[in-house]
Design an enzyme around this catalytic site. Structure first.
Site, short mmCIF file in Angstrom:
data_model
loop_
_atom_site.label_atom_id
_atom_site.label_comp_id
_atom_site.label_asym_id
_atom_site.label_seq_id
_atom_site.Cartn_x
_atom_site.Cartn_y
_atom_site.Cartn_z
N GLY A 70 0.81 -1.22 0.00
CA GLY A 70 0.00 0.00 0.00
C GLY A 70 0.84 1.26 0.00
O GLY A 70 0.42 2.30 0.50
N LEU A 71 2.06 1.17 -0.56
CA LEU A 71 2.94 2.34 -0.68
C LEU A 71 3.13 3.07 0.64
O LEU A 71 3.01 4.30 0.71
CB LEU A 71 2.41 3.29 -1.78
N CYS A 124 1.96 1.30 -9.41
CA CYS A 124 1.74 0.24 -8.40
C CYS A 124 0.33 -0.34 -8.57
O CYS A 124 -0.64 0.40 -8.60
CB CYS A 124 1.90 0.83 -7.02
N THR A 262 12.49 -9.21 -5.70
CA THR A 262 12.04 -10.40 -4.96
C THR A 262 13.17 -11.40 -4.69
O THR A 262 13.21 -12.00 -3.61
CB THR A 262 10.89 -11.08 -5.75
C1 LIG Z 1 7.60 -6.19 -1.33
C2 LIG Z 1 7.65 -5.37 -2.57
C3 LIG Z 1 7.49 -4.00 -2.49
C4 LIG Z 1 7.55 -3.21 -3.64
N1 LIG Z 1 7.44 -1.86 -3.54
C5 LIG Z 1 7.59 -1.07 -4.64
C6 LIG Z 1 7.62 0.33 -4.53
O1 LIG Z 1 7.56 0.90 -3.44
N2 LIG Z 1 7.73 1.04 -5.69
C7 LIG Z 1 7.84 0.45 -6.92
O2 LIG Z 1 7.97 1.17 -7.94
N3 LIG Z 1 7.87 -0.89 -7.05
C8 LIG Z 1 7.75 -1.66 -5.94
N4 LIG Z 1 7.79 -3.02 -6.06
C9 LIG Z 1 7.94 -3.62 -7.41
C10 LIG Z 1 9.42 -3.95 -7.69
O3 LIG Z 1 10.23 -2.81 -7.70
C11 LIG Z 1 9.55 -4.68 -9.04
O4 LIG Z 1 9.11 -3.84 -10.07
C12 LIG Z 1 8.74 -5.98 -9.11
O5 LIG Z 1 8.74 -6.62 -7.84
C13 LIG Z 1 9.29 -6.95 -10.15
O6 LIG Z 1 10.65 -7.28 -9.89
P1 LIG Z 1 11.12 -8.60 -9.05
O7 LIG Z 1 10.39 -9.77 -9.64
O8 LIG Z 1 12.60 -8.63 -9.20
O9 LIG Z 1 10.69 -8.35 -7.62
C14 LIG Z 1 7.74 -3.83 -4.91
C15 LIG Z 1 7.90 -5.22 -4.97
C16 LIG Z 1 7.86 -5.98 -3.85
C17 LIG Z 1 8.06 -7.48 -3.95
#
Ligand SMILES: Cc1cc2nc3c(=O)[nH]c(=O)nc-3n(C[C@H](O)[C@H](O)[C@H](O)COP(=O)(O)O)c2cc1C
Length: 301
Positions: A70-71, A124, A262
């Protein structure tokens, strides 16, 4: 061999921390930096504090996780102190969000002096209302936000796109027309959900959340490939990267750099050094002298 220059910012390798994972404090960002990341991206923050959703906010699923944080944000005034305490050596990228073009511009203006790049999170998939999450699904709103920020700051701007649209190139081109300097893709996919079998309850407090991890990588690769074919700005690929093979695939699709989120939860921040080691070996074995030579190679077919 791994060094790159992205929008005038020198990076020792093409890997970055993705927004939202280990990015809430200077201490965790410094840990990631010491673990070998070429740049760090903060968790997205906003003008005013925002509590985000109640727990549970993440749940594991096959091939990744679903999150609905939820940012949550301490607000720009508080976050500025963290930004000021990040290692000088590592390029810093602030991820910001807002509910309107004005809010995005105000936050960007507060921090432009202390970061190397700003990434606009317009994408998001599970944010609370008022967090501007749907901006990235609307070409005109995307244009308005990017244009407003570009008019108010001089630091280069990345725009983080969502895969949850029917016409990604249209959104990408609108961001570019408004003056963005680079595009990051993709934010988490979805929303998705998971239900507890014993109680029948949705597990996340918000019920729905964004999917990340290895299962979304093929979609992220397609998004990068499709955007590279139309865009003239550098792309940063993110989504499901957990080893150097994944990085090579993103580079071939058209990414100039990559972000990792992740996978850090499973492998720790040490994953940056492991990936860089593997990437360097791959490049040697395949006769590449620089990362740039690999960018977009899949487009010749
Ligand atoms: C726990 C969590 C929190 C995240 N929070 C944000 C965020 O605050 N802002 C954002 O742009 N992306 C957010 N993301 C998205 C990641 O930056 C990324 O775009 C997405 O998880 C895909 O990459 P990954 O598979 O390597 O995690 C979040 C991802 C996860 C898992």
């Amino acid at each position: 061999m791994l060094e790159i220059e992205l929008l005038g910012v020198k990076m020792k390798n093409p890997t970055m921390l993705a927004a939202g994972v280990m990015g809430s404090t200077a201490a965790s960002l410094n840990w990631v930096s010491c673990s070998g990341a070429g740049a760090v991206v903060t968790k997205s923050f906003s003008k005013m504090p925002n509590k985000g959703y109640k727990n549970p906010t993440t749940v594991e699923v096959t091939g990744g996780i679903i999150n609905a944080i939820g940012l949550s944000s301490p607000g720009v005034e508080t976050f500025k102190k963290e930004l000021e305490s990040i290692n000088e050596e590592v390029p810093k990228i602030a991820s910001i969000y807002g509910a309107s073009p004005e809010e995005f511009s105000q936050v960007a203006g507060e921090i432009e002096q202390i970061v190397d790049l700003i990434e606009l999170n317009i994408s998001c998939p599970h944010a609370m209302s008022g967090c501007g999450a749907a901006i990235g699904q609307d070409p005109q709103l995307t244009f308005d936000v990017v244009e407003a920020v570009k008019k108010s700051v001089s630091v280069p701007i990345l725009v983080k796109l969502t895969p949850n649209v029917t016409d990604l190139p249209e959104i990408a081109l609108n961001a570019q027309k408004a003056g963005c300097d680079g595009l990051t893709l993709i934010n988490s996919l979805g929303p998705g959900m998971k239900i507890d079998l014993e109680t029948g309850r949705p597990i996340l407090s918000n019920r729905f959340g964004g999917m990340s991890g290895p299962a979304i990588k093929p979609i992220a690769i397609r998004c990068v490939f499709e955007t590279y074919a139309v865009a003239d700005v550098p792309l940063i690929g993110v989504g499901g990267i957990s080893n150097y093979h994944d990085v090579v695939e993103f580079l071939y699709a058209g990414a100039s750099a990559v972000q990792i989120g992740t996978a850090i939860m499973n492998h720790g921040p040490e994953i940056f050094a492991q990936i860089c080691q593997g990437l360097e070996k791959f490049m040697e074995e395949h006769g590449f002298q620089s990362v740039n030579e690999m960018v977009g190679l899949a487009h010749q077919f």
